[in-house]
Write a protein that holds these residues in place. Structure first.
Motif, mmCIF file in Angstrom:
data_model
loop_
_atom_site.group_PDB
_atom_site.id
_atom_site.type_symbol
_atom_site.label_atom_id
_atom_site.label_comp_id
_atom_site.label_asym_id
_atom_site.label_seq_id
_atom_site.Cartn_x
_atom_site.Cartn_y
_atom_site.Cartn_z
ATOM 1 N N HIS B 204 43.224 117.928 -54.293
ATOM 2 C CA HIS B 204 42.599 116.593 -54.204
ATOM 3 C C HIS B 204 43.615 115.556 -53.699
ATOM 4 C CE1 HIS B 204 44.585 117.109 -57.968
ATOM 5 N NE2 HIS B 204 44.333 115.899 -58.402
ATOM 6 N N ALA B 205 44.482 116.005 -52.776
ATOM 7 C CA ALA B 205 45.544 115.109 -52.286
ATOM 8 C C ALA B 205 44.981 113.822 -51.678
ATOM 9 C CB ALA B 205 46.410 115.850 -51.254
ATOM 10 N N ASP B 206 43.884 113.929 -50.951
ATOM 11 C CA ASP B 206 43.323 112.738 -50.293
ATOM 12 C C ASP B 206 42.928 111.682 -51.317
ATOM 13 O OD1 ASP B 206 43.716 113.854 -47.867
ATOM 14 O OD2 ASP B 206 41.625 114.376 -47.485
ATOM 15 N N LEU B 207 42.292 112.128 -52.406
ATOM 16 C CA LEU B 207 41.911 111.189 -53.462
ATOM 17 C C LEU B 207 43.156 110.536 -54.061
ATOM 18 C CD1 LEU B 207 39.597 110.112 -55.372
ATOM 19 C CD2 LEU B 207 40.269 111.941 -56.942
ATOM 20 N N LEU B 208 44.185 111.346 -54.308
ATOM 21 C CA LEU B 208 45.407 110.820 -54.919
ATOM 22 C C LEU B 208 46.064 109.769 -54.018
ATOM 23 C CD1 LEU B 208 46.890 114.153 -56.311
ATOM 24 C CD2 LEU B 208 45.662 112.373 -57.576
ATOM 25 N N PHE B 209 46.233 110.104 -52.754
ATOM 26 C CA PHE B 209 46.889 109.168 -51.836
ATOM 27 C C PHE B 209 46.083 107.868 -51.709
ATOM 28 C CE2 PHE B 209 49.292 112.853 -49.942
ATOM 29 C CZ PHE B 209 50.547 112.351 -50.208
ATOM 30 N N GLN B 210 44.769 107.986 -51.863
ATOM 31 C CA GLN B 210 43.918 106.798 -51.733
ATOM 32 C C GLN B 210 44.291 105.728 -52.764
ATOM 33 O OE1 GLN B 210 39.754 107.767 -52.019
ATOM 34 N NE2 GLN B 210 39.153 105.623 -51.864
ATOM 35 N N TYR B 211 44.771 106.171 -53.936
ATOM 36 C CA TYR B 211 45.073 105.226 -55.006
ATOM 37 C C TYR B 211 46.566 104.947 -55.175
ATOM 38 C CZ TYR B 211 40.185 105.302 -56.091
ATOM 39 O OH TYR B 211 38.825 105.157 -55.997
ATOM 40 N N ALA B 212 47.371 105.555 -54.335
ATOM 41 C CA ALA B 212 48.803 105.251 -54.384
ATOM 42 C C ALA B 212 49.013 103.816 -53.911
ATOM 43 C CB ALA B 212 49.571 106.230 -53.504
ATOM 44 N N ALA B 213 49.873 103.076 -54.589
ATOM 45 C CA ALA B 213 50.020 101.650 -54.283
ATOM 46 C C ALA B 213 51.477 101.304 -53.995
ATOM 47 C CB ALA B 213 49.444 100.815 -55.421
ATOM 48 N N SER B 214 51.824 100.048 -54.183
ATOM 49 C CA SER B 214 53.135 99.574 -53.731
ATOM 50 C C SER B 214 54.293 100.235 -54.483
ATOM 51 C CB SER B 214 53.224 98.056 -53.851
ATOM 52 O OG SER B 214 53.101 97.664 -55.194
ATOM 53 N N GLY B 215 54.107 100.548 -55.770
ATOM 54 C CA GLY B 215 55.167 101.222 -56.515
ATOM 55 C C GLY B 215 55.466 102.589 -55.902
ATOM 56 N N PHE B 216 54.407 103.309 -55.582
ATOM 57 C CA PHE B 216 54.550 104.622 -54.947
ATOM 58 C C PHE B 216 55.192 104.481 -53.568
ATOM 59 C CE2 PHE B 216 52.961 108.116 -52.306
ATOM 60 C CZ PHE B 216 53.197 109.208 -53.112
ATOM 61 N N ARG B 217 54.775 103.459 -52.842
ATOM 62 C CA ARG B 217 55.309 103.260 -51.494
ATOM 63 C C ARG B 217 56.826 103.060 -51.534
ATOM 64 N NH1 ARG B 217 53.556 97.967 -48.851
ATOM 65 N NH2 ARG B 217 55.227 97.319 -50.245
ATOM 66 N N ASP B 218 57.295 102.214 -52.460
ATOM 67 C CA ASP B 218 58.733 101.961 -52.536
ATOM 68 C C ASP B 218 59.486 103.185 -53.051
ATOM 69 O OD1 ASP B 218 58.283 99.487 -51.568
ATOM 70 O OD2 ASP B 218 58.637 98.424 -53.440
ATOM 71 N N PHE B 219 58.921 103.840 -54.083
ATOM 72 C CA PHE B 219 59.557 105.022 -54.659
ATOM 73 C C PHE B 219 59.760 106.100 -53.597
ATOM 74 C CE2 PHE B 219 59.409 109.120 -56.902
ATOM 75 C CZ PHE B 219 60.281 108.909 -57.961
ATOM 76 N N THR B 220 58.814 106.209 -52.663
ATOM 77 C CA THR B 220 58.854 107.292 -51.683
ATOM 78 C C THR B 220 59.336 106.841 -50.309
ATOM 79 O OG1 THR B 220 56.551 106.905 -51.046
ATOM 80 C CG2 THR B 220 56.942 108.495 -52.825
ATOM 81 N N ARG B 221 59.781 105.593 -50.197
ATOM 82 C CA ARG B 221 60.203 105.122 -48.863
ATOM 83 C C ARG B 221 61.224 106.069 -48.237
ATOM 84 N NH1 ARG B 221 64.220 102.327 -46.370
ATOM 85 N NH2 ARG B 221 65.325 101.651 -48.239
ATOM 86 N N ILE B 222 62.191 106.536 -49.037
ATOM 87 C CA ILE B 222 63.245 107.397 -48.487
ATOM 88 C C ILE B 222 62.712 108.770 -48.066
ATOM 89 C CG2 ILE B 222 65.230 106.226 -49.484
ATOM 90 C CD1 ILE B 222 65.122 107.982 -51.879
ATOM 91 N N ALA B 223 61.499 109.122 -48.496
ATOM 92 C CA ALA B 223 60.893 110.375 -48.012
ATOM 93 C C ALA B 223 60.365 110.219 -46.594
ATOM 94 C CB ALA B 223 59.757 110.819 -48.945
ATOM 95 N N GLY B 224 60.506 109.025 -46.020
ATOM 96 C CA GLY B 224 60.183 108.823 -44.614
ATOM 97 C C GLY B 224 61.372 109.129 -43.704
ATOM 98 N N SER B 225 62.507 109.476 -44.309
ATOM 99 C CA SER B 225 63.735 109.735 -43.538
ATOM 100 C C SER B 225 63.657 111.066 -42.797
ATOM 101 C CB SER B 225 64.942 109.762 -44.482
ATOM 102 O OG SER B 225 64.964 108.610 -45.291
ATOM 103 N N SER B 226 64.573 111.275 -41.884
ATOM 104 C CA SER B 226 64.585 112.469 -41.037
ATOM 105 C C SER B 226 64.797 113.756 -41.851
ATOM 106 C CB SER B 226 65.707 112.340 -40.005
ATOM 107 O OG SER B 226 66.087 113.616 -39.523
ATOM 108 N N PRO B 227 63.841 114.676 -41.819
ATOM 109 C CA PRO B 227 63.982 115.942 -42.563
ATOM 110 C C PRO B 227 65.196 116.756 -42.104
ATOM 111 C CG PRO B 227 61.720 115.645 -41.819
ATOM 112 C CD PRO B 227 62.533 114.573 -41.151
ATOM 113 N N GLU B 228 65.495 116.737 -40.822
ATOM 114 C CA GLU B 228 66.637 117.507 -40.309
ATOM 115 C C GLU B 228 67.945 116.939 -40.860
ATOM 116 O OE1 GLU B 228 67.394 116.987 -36.174
ATOM 117 O OE2 GLU B 228 68.872 118.612 -36.099
ATOM 118 N N MET B 229 68.056 115.606 -40.805
ATOM 119 C CA MET B 229 69.269 114.970 -41.311
ATOM 120 C C MET B 229 69.460 115.281 -42.799
ATOM 121 S SD MET B 229 70.057 110.875 -41.312
ATOM 122 C CE MET B 229 71.085 110.175 -42.619
#
Lengths: 298, 298
Positions: B204-229
């Motif tokens: 149910h990932a789509d449902l979960l992401f639908q309710y993720a908010a600003s706290g989640f966004r900041d917590f996971t910002r660094i997961a936007g970094s380059s996977p290779e690096m």
């Protein structure tokens, strides 16, 4: 609405009051808070029009909003019940819903239909009346977890008020709500608190904090939240949170084993999958959340 | 300086070039990148003045800067060694240092003294020449992990250049550097990637992401970094990262056990300790990091 009573005049309750007033949707707001100073400050800032002396102020209210830590819900509802008009609708802002509903059923008994549980998905790491702003809820979700006993007009009174504050209304069952937020909110909070506490407990904590940078700051922003509030949420949503925590710990154990094995391909696969999923999510919320908030602090 | 050669003209290398130019500290910047498109774009944007054809362009350089994934350090140094003037100083921007130093010693041999390892503590989740800005490093730390073989004037050439970019110079031993950043940077990246991958893998990932908010966004910002690096960093700093990960997993196991026991006092104690430690840290960096960055995106 003629009269709205708000329990808890901090960021959440205070911003709701400010937004309703800005929208011209309420004539008189009464605030009650366990902190005398917060009540006086809310009055001074024009967030509320009257400091409530006790639960009897709910008499004659169109809407009563609880914006207090979830563990206090039952006690407050029991205290206000003797003064509750039949036409008054009560709602809450709690981050967990199954426990709130259980507490409400126990406190209100056959009058449970007057209680419409809800959860505005907005917040900051700041607290108190001074943090309250009228546009906190613009473009944000308000999740209503309506009960079978709620008359449609009671649900509408709550959702209309939140829509007037700029929120977008979503509906979930209380249990579904709690599972979703255990995953995307409650677990991240626990993880962020755990990391900062872990680092703070090391003998060379000062050196470590000296080199923590913007990535660490954002990752741990939610660890700036109220410990009391998050203790309550953790306990209130214990079962769902344990389920999510166990899944996450299994994921970490897997990554630990792959890291120890020097398996770069698996690490890159997990990191890449996360990066792509997050990018899709960001694009989807950017497309869906309109209008944009007026300030840049969300 | 007359001539600076930059390997990797993305966010880190490109911002360094822009900052040096803005400070009037370099006459000619040559860029080399494995991506032809990035080199052309960097030239178009005025980040570099010349596209380097191959490692022979390091001839006559005052400073050579590697802003490439850490795993490529040894290969690049070996390729440029035959063309390296005795007076040229080479530095890098890698997020790990012990492995970089080992690779540099293997590649450069007795000329290791010309290599001054460094790490600018700045970044964003955006990549490529278009992300490069001249004020990325203003008020940020540059950690130099100088070697016993480095002549003082070689170290000074590197630190002077970074100071001209607005950075504040800090000194650590390579191993100390790696332990510190395993704790406050590498572990949080792994944790953020793990959470997003964990959620993305649920039915149910789509449902979960639908309710993720600003706290989640900041917590996971660094997961936007380059996977290779971050694959490279994880493997390069494997031992220190495993140590930190084990400590964190023990902390989570403890919190899980306390949560299952309904021990609100312990949870609140951990959360409160984290909140206070984070507040002290924020206050300390706000007091120490001057001048403030010119943009608000850090």
């Amino acid at each position: 609405m003629n009269k709205v009573v708000i329990f808890g005049v901090g960021l959440i309750g205070g911003s709701f009051a400010r937004a309703l007033k800005a929208a011209g949707r309420v004539r008189h707001v009464v605030g009650i808070d366990r902190s005398e100073a917060s009540m006086r400050r809310a009055l001074e800032l024009g967030i509320i029009d009257e400091v409530g002396a006790g639960p009897e102020v709910v008499q004659g209210a169109d809407l009563v909003v609880l914006a207090t830590p979830v563990a206090q819900t039952g006690r407050i509802l029991a205290a206000l019940l003797p003064h509750l008009d039949a036409r008054t609708v009560v709602t809450d802002c709690g981050s967990t819903k199954a426990d709130v509903v259980a507490a409400a059923r126990a406190a209100l008994g056959e009058r449970i239909g007057q209680f419409v549980p809800g959860h505005p998905i907005a917040g900051r790491e700041t607290n108190g009346p001074d943090a309250a702003i009228p546009d906190l809820y613009i473009g944000k979700k308000f999740v209503v977890t309506a009960l079978a006993e709620n008359p449609p007009e009671a649900v509408a009174r709550v959702t209309d008020a939140w829509q007037a504050c700029g929120a977008i209304i979503h509906c979930l069952a209380p249990e579904e709500h709690d599972k979703v937020f255990a995953s995307v909110s409650h677990l991240p909070h626990l993880l962020a608190y755990a990391l900062v506490d872990d680092i703070a407990g090391k003998p060379h904590a000062d050196l470590l904090f000296q080199y923590a940078a913007s990535g660490f700051r954002d990752f741990t922003r939610i660890a700036g939240s109220s410990p009391e509030m998050w203790r309550d949420i953790s306990l209130a949503n214990q079962a769902a949170l344990l389920t999510e925590l166990d899944a996450y710990m299994a994921q970490l154990a897997h990554l630990r084993e792959r890291l120890a094995a020097g398996d770069g391909a698996t690490l890159e696969g997990v990191y890449g999958n996360a990066q792509r999923a997050r990018r899709r999510w960001i694009e989807a919320i950017e497309a869906a959340e309109a209008p944009p908030p007026k300030d840049n602090a969300e």
